[in-house]
Design a protein around this motif. Structure first.
Motif, PDB file in Angstrom:
ATOM      1  N   LEU A   8       1.024  -1.108   0.041  1.00 24.73           N
ATOM      2  CA  LEU A   8       0.015  -0.077   0.073  1.00 24.73           C
ATOM      3  C   LEU A   8       0.846   1.160   0.045  1.00 24.73           C
ATOM      4  O   LEU A   8       0.362   2.295  -0.364  1.00 24.73           O
ATOM      5  CB  LEU A   8      -0.861  -0.167   1.332  1.00 24.73           C
ATOM      6  N   ALA A   9       2.298   1.129   0.204  1.00 21.64           N
ATOM      7  CA  ALA A   9       2.929   2.271   0.086  1.00 21.64           C
ATOM      8  C   ALA A   9       3.779   2.351  -1.064  1.00 21.64           C
ATOM      9  O   ALA A   9       4.687   3.513  -1.190  1.00 21.64           O
ATOM     10  CB  ALA A   9       4.088   2.316   1.371  1.00 21.64           C
ATOM     11  N   THR A  10       3.474   1.473  -1.864  1.00 24.15           N
ATOM     12  CA  THR A  10       4.438   1.480  -3.342  1.00 24.15           C
ATOM     13  C   THR A  10       3.586   1.907  -4.478  1.00 24.15           C
ATOM     14  O   THR A  10       2.558   1.445  -4.594  1.00 24.15           O
ATOM     15  CB  THR A  10       4.784   0.027  -3.697  1.00 24.15           C
ATOM     16  N   PRO A  11       3.630   2.982  -5.264  1.00 22.12           N
ATOM     17  CA  PRO A  11       2.967   3.691  -6.272  1.00 22.12           C
ATOM     18  C   PRO A  11       3.132   2.494  -7.375  1.00 22.12           C
ATOM     19  O   PRO A  11       4.250   1.796  -7.608  1.00 22.12           O
ATOM     20  CB  PRO A  11       3.865   4.758  -6.577  1.00 22.12           C
ATOM     21  N   THR A  12       2.049   2.393  -8.309  1.00 23.73           N
ATOM     22  CA  THR A  12       1.902   1.481  -9.275  1.00 23.73           C
ATOM     23  C   THR A  12       3.022   1.828 -10.314  1.00 23.73           C
ATOM     24  O   THR A  12       3.301   1.090 -10.843  1.00 23.73           O
ATOM     25  CB  THR A  12       0.620   1.369  -9.702  1.00 23.73           C
ATOM     26  N   ASP A  64      -0.905   6.060  -4.313  1.00 25.96           N
ATOM     27  CA  ASP A  64      -1.049   6.868  -5.320  1.00 25.96           C
ATOM     28  C   ASP A  64      -2.556   6.853  -5.952  1.00 25.96           C
ATOM     29  O   ASP A  64      -2.787   7.595  -6.671  1.00 25.96           O
ATOM     30  CB  ASP A  64      -0.195   6.349  -6.458  1.00 25.96           C
ATOM     31  N   GLN A  65      -3.256   6.288  -4.861  1.00 26.15           N
ATOM     32  CA  GLN A  65      -4.759   6.368  -5.322  1.00 26.15           C
ATOM     33  C   GLN A  65      -5.168   7.920  -4.419  1.00 26.15           C
ATOM     34  O   GLN A  65      -6.357   8.097  -4.813  1.00 26.15           O
ATOM     35  CB  GLN A  65      -5.545   5.181  -4.586  1.00 26.15           C
ATOM     36  N   TYR A  66      -4.496   8.200  -3.609  1.00 26.51           N
ATOM     37  CA  TYR A  66      -5.097   9.196  -2.843  1.00 26.51           C
ATOM     38  C   TYR A  66      -3.961  10.609  -2.850  1.00 26.51           C
ATOM     39  O   TYR A  66      -4.289  11.630  -2.391  1.00 26.51           O
ATOM     40  CB  TYR A  66      -5.494   9.044  -1.378  1.00 26.51           C
ATOM     41  N   LEU A  67      -2.882  10.343  -3.524  1.00 24.56           N
ATOM     42  CA  LEU A  67      -1.926  11.429  -3.480  1.00 24.56           C
ATOM     43  C   LEU A  67      -0.923  11.483  -4.757  1.00 24.56           C
ATOM     44  O   LEU A  67      -0.813  10.155  -5.614  1.00 24.56           O
ATOM     45  CB  LEU A  67      -0.733  10.937  -2.459  1.00 24.56           C
ATOM     46  N   ASP A  68      -1.025  12.528  -5.602  1.00 24.89           N
ATOM     47  CA  ASP A  68      -0.645  12.780  -6.776  1.00 24.89           C
ATOM     48  C   ASP A  68       0.660  13.902  -6.782  1.00 24.89           C
ATOM     49  O   ASP A  68       0.170  15.008  -7.154  1.00 24.89           O
ATOM     50  CB  ASP A  68      -1.736  13.023  -7.944  1.00 24.89           C
ATOM     51  N   ASN A  69       1.758  13.310  -6.462  1.00 26.41           N
ATOM     52  CA  ASN A  69       2.546  14.521  -6.209  1.00 26.41           C
ATOM     53  C   ASN A  69       3.919  13.493  -6.329  1.00 26.41           C
ATOM     54  O   ASN A  69       4.422  12.774  -5.603  1.00 26.41           O
ATOM     55  CB  ASN A  69       2.515  14.975  -4.952  1.00 26.41           C
ATOM     56  N   VAL A  70       4.655  14.024  -7.690  1.00 22.51           N
ATOM     57  CA  VAL A  70       6.052  13.351  -8.129  1.00 22.51           C
ATOM     58  C   VAL A  70       6.980  13.353  -6.774  1.00 22.51           C
ATOM     59  O   VAL A  70       7.640  12.519  -6.838  1.00 22.51           O
ATOM     60  CB  VAL A  70       6.470  13.889  -9.324  1.00 22.51           C
ATOM     61  N   GLN A  72      10.892   6.600   0.725  1.00 24.76           N
ATOM     62  CA  GLN A  72      10.539   6.704   2.137  1.00 24.76           C
ATOM     63  C   GLN A  72       9.531   7.683   2.362  1.00 24.76           C
ATOM     64  O   GLN A  72       8.768   7.722   3.333  1.00 24.76           O
ATOM     65  CB  GLN A  72      11.750   7.166   2.740  1.00 24.76           C
ATOM     66  N   ARG A  73       9.599   8.996   1.673  1.00 20.96           N
ATOM     67  CA  ARG A  73       8.325  10.210   1.668  1.00 20.96           C
ATOM     68  C   ARG A  73       6.934   9.145   1.642  1.00 20.96           C
ATOM     69  O   ARG A  73       6.065   9.519   2.320  1.00 20.96           O
ATOM     70  CB  ARG A  73       8.667  11.046   0.548  1.00 20.96           C
ATOM     71  N   ALA A  74       7.014   8.476   0.470  1.00 22.63           N
ATOM     72  CA  ALA A  74       5.635   7.638   0.216  1.00 22.63           C
ATOM     73  C   ALA A  74       5.247   6.866   1.406  1.00 22.63           C
ATOM     74  O   ALA A  74       4.093   6.946   1.907  1.00 22.63           O
ATOM     75  CB  ALA A  74       5.732   6.935  -0.939  1.00 22.63           C
ATOM     76  N   ARG A  75       6.264   6.187   2.180  1.00 21.53           N
ATOM     77  CA  ARG A  75       5.957   5.253   3.211  1.00 21.53           C
ATOM     78  C   ARG A  75       5.608   6.004   4.396  1.00 21.53           C
ATOM     79  O   ARG A  75       4.632   5.483   5.017  1.00 21.53           O
ATOM     80  CB  ARG A  75       7.054   4.193   3.358  1.00 21.53           C
ATOM     81  N   ARG A  76       6.202   7.256   4.648  1.00 17.73           N
ATOM     82  CA  ARG A  76       5.670   8.001   5.701  1.00 17.73           C
ATOM     83  C   ARG A  76       4.182   8.352   5.769  1.00 17.73           C
ATOM     84  O   ARG A  76       3.321   8.482   6.622  1.00 17.73           O
ATOM     85  CB  ARG A  76       6.518   9.261   6.014  1.00 17.73           C
ATOM     86  N   VAL A  77       3.998   9.005   4.391  1.00 21.82           N
ATOM     87  CA  VAL A  77       2.485   9.073   4.058  1.00 21.82           C
ATOM     88  C   VAL A  77       1.488   8.206   4.208  1.00 21.82           C
ATOM     89  O   VAL A  77       0.653   8.139   5.220  1.00 21.82           O
ATOM     90  CB  VAL A  77       2.394   9.623   2.729  1.00 21.82           C
TER      91      VAL A  77
END
Length: 357
Positions: free
Chosen positions: A138-142, A332-338, A345-350
């Motif tokens: 769930l923390a890994t963008p597709t 990446d279903q609720y966040l869209d920021n490159v 690590q940023r994506a995992r913290r979110v």
């Protein structure tokens, strides 16, 4: 210079140049090689236009331990040829450029060398060879999953370690898949009535904006239904169009996003929604739901009532801890920021902030 698809160019560069050089100069080196680090060529979507940056003769080498990195880099730095198949093997660009523009006068080549475990942890935040948990999925963008499972492995001399890592990332476990699909349908259900309401009050622009957002979400959902990792926006339409059953959805969304008024927009959108709803039922991951549209609280516009599909999928999740999570899905279903999604690590913290206590 004649255009060659980048993945083919990279494979030949490894097989004809890099591998013989390493065999001659570092005969005991165990390594894996491939191209998994991003770029249109990983999905077979590069064209001559792609050659203007971050494209050229290149490869990635993965070694077993940090002590092997330096010697491999030294050999490559000193002995790679100046060109391959007419393409310079050097690149030029600033410190913030991923690879750069291919240039005979460039100051760096396109063959990276990394210790495999460290590279996987940098790209993903975890090493999939030791297992992929719910939090990891769930923390890994597709987009990242599309890159790592796309591309190609040219050589795997690490006892199949690189191949094993890719295999672990092939697709979601069924319960995670249900959770992600439910989140996608929830998101559609939250917005599907807004396009009609905007049109009803004469806000054609607002109606089109809502419809465009629904189209994007529906295409991503359709790819997930068909076990395809949705790529980022540049390639979403291209990859979606490759689905064997995509035509009715493409026709519907093209009509919905066309120049005509609300009546045509609604007809196209509803047709596309009903088609993807049918696809969802066909998976057999949850109890089937009637895939026909209906009026929204008696108002004069139609919706699928997509929350029904989300509820059915959530009810079918066997893991009670996963079923209890907020229905927001993967990061990446609720966040869209490159700048967030591009850094593990940023994506995992979110994503961790939305984990139940």
């Amino acid at each position: 210079m004649t255009f060659v698809p980048g993945l083919s160019l990279a494979r030949r560069f490894h097989d004809e140049v890099v591998a013989p050089l390493l065999a001659r100069r570092l005969p005991g080196l165990r390594y894996a090689a491939g191209l998994l680090d991003g770029g249109s060529e990983l999905l077979g979507l590069d064209t001559e236009r792609s050659t203007d940056h971050d494209w050229g003769p290149r490869a990635q080498l993965f070694v077993a331990g940090p002590d092997d990195v330096g010697p491999a880099r030294a050999v490559l730095d000193a002995e790679l040829p100046a060109e391959f198949l007419g393409w310079p093997t050097r690149f030029v660009g600033g410190p913030d450029v991923r690879l750069g523009v291919v240039d005979a006068d460039g100051d760096r080549h396109g063959v990276s060398v990394d210790e495999l475990t460290g590279w996987l942890r940098d790209k993903l935040g975890f090493d999939p060879r030791t297992g992929v948990g719910v939090d990891d999925w769930l923390a890994t963008p597709t987009q990242r999953l599309a890159e790592l499972t796309g591309g190609a492995v040219f050589h795997d001399g690490l006892d199949g370690a690189l191949t094993a890592a890719r295999a672990r990332l092939a697709w979601y476990p069924d319960d995670v898949w249900r959770h992600v699909l439910a989140a996608a349908w929830s998101r559609i259900g939250q917005a599907e009535h807004l396009a009609g309401r905007c049109a009803e009050v004469g806000d054609e622009l607002g109606s089109r904006v809502v419809t465009a957002g629904l189209a994007r979400d529906l295409m991503r959902l359709g790819l997930l239904v068909h076990r395809r990792w949705p790529p980022y926006a540049k390639w979403l339409g291209t990859v979606f169009a490759r689905l064997p059953a995509a035509a009715p959805v493409i026709d519907g969304l093209t009509r919905a996003l066309g120049p005509d008024g609300w009546s045509d927009r609604q007809a196209g959108l509803v047709g596309a929604l009903e088609t993807v709803a049918g696809w969802t039922n066909d998976l057999g991951l949850a109890a089937p739901v009637d895939p026909t549209a209906r009026q929204f609280h008696g108002r004069p516009f139609l919706v699928l009532d997509a929350g029904r599909f989300a509820a059915a999928l959530r009810a079918a999740i066997g893991d009670p801890a996963l079923r209890a999570r907020p229905s927001v899905g993967a990061v990446d279903q609720y966040l869209d920021n490159v700048d967030v999604l591009g850094h593990a690590q940023r994506a995992r913290r979110v994503a961790a902030a939305l984990r139940p206590d």
